[in-house]
Design a protein around this motif. Structure first.
Motif, PDB file in Angstrom:
ATOM      1  N   MET A 284      35.477  38.485  55.715  1.00 37.12           N
ATOM      2  CA  MET A 284      36.543  38.403  54.721  1.00 37.12           C
ATOM      3  C   MET A 284      36.196  37.295  53.738  1.00 37.12           C
ATOM      4  N   VAL A 285      36.198  37.638  52.454  1.00 39.61           N
ATOM      5  CA  VAL A 285      35.744  36.724  51.406  1.00 39.61           C
ATOM      6  C   VAL A 285      36.817  36.588  50.342  1.00 39.61           C
ATOM      7  N   SER A 286      37.269  35.359  50.069  1.00 40.86           N
ATOM      8  CA  SER A 286      38.180  35.068  48.956  1.00 40.86           C
ATOM      9  C   SER A 286      37.359  34.473  47.814  1.00 40.86           C
ATOM     10  N   ILE A 287      37.438  35.085  46.644  1.00 41.88           N
ATOM     11  CA  ILE A 287      36.699  34.594  45.480  1.00 41.88           C
ATOM     12  C   ILE A 287      37.592  33.605  44.731  1.00 41.88           C
ATOM     13  N   PRO A 288      37.188  32.329  44.636  1.00 41.40           N
ATOM     14  CA  PRO A 288      38.036  31.327  43.971  1.00 41.40           C
ATOM     15  C   PRO A 288      38.248  31.644  42.492  1.00 41.40           C
ATOM     16  N   GLN A 289      39.378  31.165  41.970  1.00 45.59           N
ATOM     17  CA  GLN A 289      39.732  31.299  40.558  1.00 45.59           C
ATOM     18  C   GLN A 289      39.635  32.753  40.084  1.00 45.59           C
ATOM     19  N   ALA A 290      40.129  33.641  40.923  1.00 48.29           N
ATOM     20  CA  ALA A 290      40.136  35.066  40.580  1.00 48.29           C
ATOM     21  C   ALA A 290      41.450  35.675  41.019  1.00 48.29           C
ATOM     22  N   GLU A 291      41.959  36.595  40.191  1.00 44.44           N
ATOM     23  CA  GLU A 291      43.150  37.345  40.535  1.00 44.44           C
ATOM     24  C   GLU A 291      42.732  38.740  41.010  1.00 44.44           C
ATOM     25  N   HIS A 292      43.618  39.716  40.837  1.00 42.47           N
ATOM     26  CA  HIS A 292      43.321  41.052  41.346  1.00 42.47           C
ATOM     27  C   HIS A 292      42.035  41.613  40.749  1.00 42.47           C
ATOM     28  N   HIS A 293      41.845  41.423  39.439  1.00 43.05           N
ATOM     29  CA  HIS A 293      40.653  41.970  38.777  1.00 43.05           C
ATOM     30  C   HIS A 293      39.488  40.979  38.914  1.00 43.05           C
ATOM     31  N   LEU A 294      39.114  40.709  40.152  1.00 36.81           N
ATOM     32  CA  LEU A 294      38.110  39.690  40.436  1.00 36.81           C
ATOM     33  C   LEU A 294      36.751  40.031  39.853  1.00 36.81           C
ATOM     34  N   ILE A 295      36.451  41.325  39.651  1.00 37.23           N
ATOM     35  CA  ILE A 295      35.143  41.674  39.095  1.00 37.23           C
ATOM     36  C   ILE A 295      35.061  41.349  37.616  1.00 37.23           C
ATOM     37  N   LEU A 296      36.199  41.096  36.975  1.00 41.86           N
ATOM     38  CA  LEU A 296      36.227  40.618  35.595  1.00 41.86           C
ATOM     39  C   LEU A 296      36.409  39.107  35.531  1.00 41.86           C
ATOM     40  N   ASP A 297      37.201  38.559  36.461  1.00 38.88           N
ATOM     41  CA  ASP A 297      37.460  37.122  36.470  1.00 38.88           C
ATOM     42  C   ASP A 297      36.222  36.317  36.843  1.00 38.88           C
ATOM     43  N   GLN A 298      35.510  36.765  37.887  1.00 37.91           N
ATOM     44  CA  GLN A 298      34.365  36.026  38.419  1.00 37.91           C
ATOM     45  C   GLN A 298      33.220  36.992  38.749  1.00 37.91           C
ATOM     46  N   PRO A 299      32.657  37.656  37.743  1.00 34.29           N
ATOM     47  CA  PRO A 299      31.636  38.671  38.040  1.00 34.29           C
ATOM     48  C   PRO A 299      30.391  38.111  38.711  1.00 34.29           C
ATOM     49  N   ILE A 300      29.953  36.930  38.312  1.00 32.21           N
ATOM     50  CA  ILE A 300      28.736  36.374  38.901  1.00 32.21           C
ATOM     51  C   ILE A 300      28.966  36.003  40.362  1.00 32.21           C
ATOM     52  N   ALA A 301      30.139  35.444  40.668  1.00 31.77           N
ATOM     53  CA  ALA A 301      30.448  35.103  42.054  1.00 31.77           C
ATOM     54  C   ALA A 301      30.533  36.362  42.913  1.00 31.77           C
ATOM     55  N   VAL A 302      31.151  37.412  42.394  1.00 27.19           N
ATOM     56  CA  VAL A 302      31.234  38.662  43.144  1.00 27.19           C
ATOM     57  C   VAL A 302      29.845  39.248  43.348  1.00 27.19           C
ATOM     58  N   ALA A 303      29.029  39.232  42.305  1.00 24.53           N
ATOM     59  CA  ALA A 303      27.664  39.753  42.430  1.00 24.53           C
ATOM     60  C   ALA A 303      26.879  38.969  43.474  1.00 24.53           C
ATOM     61  N   ALA A 304      27.026  37.643  43.481  1.00 23.21           N
ATOM     62  CA  ALA A 304      26.309  36.824  44.455  1.00 23.21           C
ATOM     63  C   ALA A 304      26.761  37.139  45.875  1.00 23.21           C
ATOM     64  N   ALA A 305      28.081  37.318  46.058  1.00 22.96           N
ATOM     65  CA  ALA A 305      28.586  37.634  47.387  1.00 22.96           C
ATOM     66  C   ALA A 305      28.090  39.004  47.843  1.00 22.96           C
ATOM     67  N   GLU A 307      25.365  40.428  46.850  1.00 20.28           N
ATOM     68  CA  GLU A 307      23.927  40.288  47.073  1.00 20.28           C
ATOM     69  C   GLU A 307      23.648  39.926  48.526  1.00 20.28           C
ATOM     70  N   VAL A 308      24.432  39.004  49.050  1.00 22.99           N
ATOM     71  CA  VAL A 308      24.285  38.602  50.458  1.00 22.99           C
ATOM     72  C   VAL A 308      24.808  39.694  51.381  1.00 22.99           C
ATOM     73  N   LEU A 309      25.987  40.198  51.066  1.00 21.88           N
ATOM     74  CA  LEU A 309      26.676  41.111  51.969  1.00 21.88           C
ATOM     75  C   LEU A 309      25.939  42.428  52.142  1.00 21.88           C
ATOM     76  N   THR A 310      25.348  42.942  51.082  1.00 21.12           N
ATOM     77  CA  THR A 310      24.692  44.234  51.148  1.00 21.12           C
ATOM     78  C   THR A 310      23.171  44.096  51.277  1.00 21.12           C
TER      79      THR A 310
END
Length: 315
Positions: A284-305, A307-310
């Motif tokens: 379970m991963v919470s992306i900081p400083q992101a709301e529901h649309h986390l792929i727009l709020d923090q795209p690089i953080a989501v991509a990095a997560a 990258e590890v997860l998959t």
């Protein structure tokens, strides 16, 4: 005598201030858009489904599923970062993006669209792919894992709230869209996220909004612009969300859960329930400083997560 406070006025749509111009974008986004893509279509139960892909065929596969009334280009700030070692495929679910509209929509059909697009786009060529879905796409990913999970390496569900049975949504969201605007700029200025929230990355809002519009001809022959998604989508959707325990019991592959740490849909209470429901072994991963649309709020953080997860370690 006290008076009820007046409701706060609705803030202006986020792209109004740019008057149809493109907001400034960072260099990394321009580089991401420059990564080559392949596009194609596949027919699923009579409907043409559009997909696009990044990376080399033959690499490990990753399939991306957008949220409700969204489209495949929502992943343009994330997929290129994952394409060096993967074949990444994103699709437009029927009734959304460039894909055909249907008379009725069903999660079972969406699951078939996911698999067919992944196959056509090359995500299965190296074996079982990972599947990632945001919001409504997370529920599509769950449905796919419940029916066809043996074909997947695992799924990641991004900010899709799984609530106690008595707190689940009882009906579909209200239908939206259908308005025809006189100019592209007028339509662009009306774009809002659903559910609404702020987003500091105006360049991403502008990018997805531009890909959300299509030109149409009115009955009187005049031209206009409207949204690509089926305005009756939710009215046509057949989906009775199963109880949480049934979801967990029916999963045929592993699952990871993401949320925006400031999400109003997957708030702390919902997140705690999901942890209890899916069990302590679930990532379970919470992306900081992101709301529901986390792929727009923090795209690089989501991509990095992702990258590890998959990557090969998790697989």
């Amino acid at each position: 005598m006290s008076q009820k406070a007046a409701a706060s006025p609705r803030p202006p749509a986020p792209l109004v201030a740019f008057n149809g111009d493109r907001p400034p974008a960072p260099d990394w986004f321009a580089k991401a858009l420059a990564v080559p893509t392949e596009r194609g279509t596949v027919t699923v139960e009579g409907a043409t489904i559009h997909w696009k892909a990044w990376g080399q065929r033959g690499n490990a596969g990753l399939i991306l599923v957008h949220g409700g009334v969204a489209h495949k280009d929502w992943w343009d700030s994330i997929a290129p970062f994952l394409a060096d070692t993967r074949r990444v495929v994103a699709l437009d679910l029927s009734g959304m993006g460039d894909s055909d509209h249907r008379d009725r929509y069903a999660m079972e059909t969406y699951a078939l669209e996911v698999l067919a697009s992944g196959e056509a786009g090359g995500a299965f060529e190296a074996g079982k792919p990972f599947l990632v879905g945001h919001s409504f796409g997370g529920f599509v990913s769950l449905a796919t894992a419940m029916e066809h999970g043996e074909r997947l390496q695992g799924i990641a569900v991004l900010d899709s709230p799984v609530r106690p049975r008595d707190e689940q949504r009882r009906s579909s969201p209200p239908s939206r869209g259908g308005m025809i605007y006189n100019t592209f700029e007028a339509a662009l200025a009306r774009f809002r996220l659903l559910p609404e929230q702020g987003c500091d990355n105006a360049f991403l809002l502008d990018h997805i909004a531009r890909q959300s519009l299509k030109q149409v001809t009115r009955p009187d022959g005049s031209e206009g612009w409207t949204w690509k998604f089926d305005p009756k989508l939710w009215d046509k959707l057949d989906y009775n969300r199963p109880p949480p325990a049934d979801i967990v019991g029916a999963l045929k592959t592993r699952i990871a859960l993401f949320r925006g740490a400031e999400s109003r849909l997957v708030n702390d209470e919902v997140w705690a329930f999901m942890r209890e429901t899916f069990g302590p072994q679930t990532t379970m991963v919470s992306i900081p400083q992101a709301e529901h649309h986390l792929i727009l709020d923090q795209p690089i953080a989501v991509a990095a997560a992702l990258e590890v997860l998959t990557g090969p370690g998790w697989g």
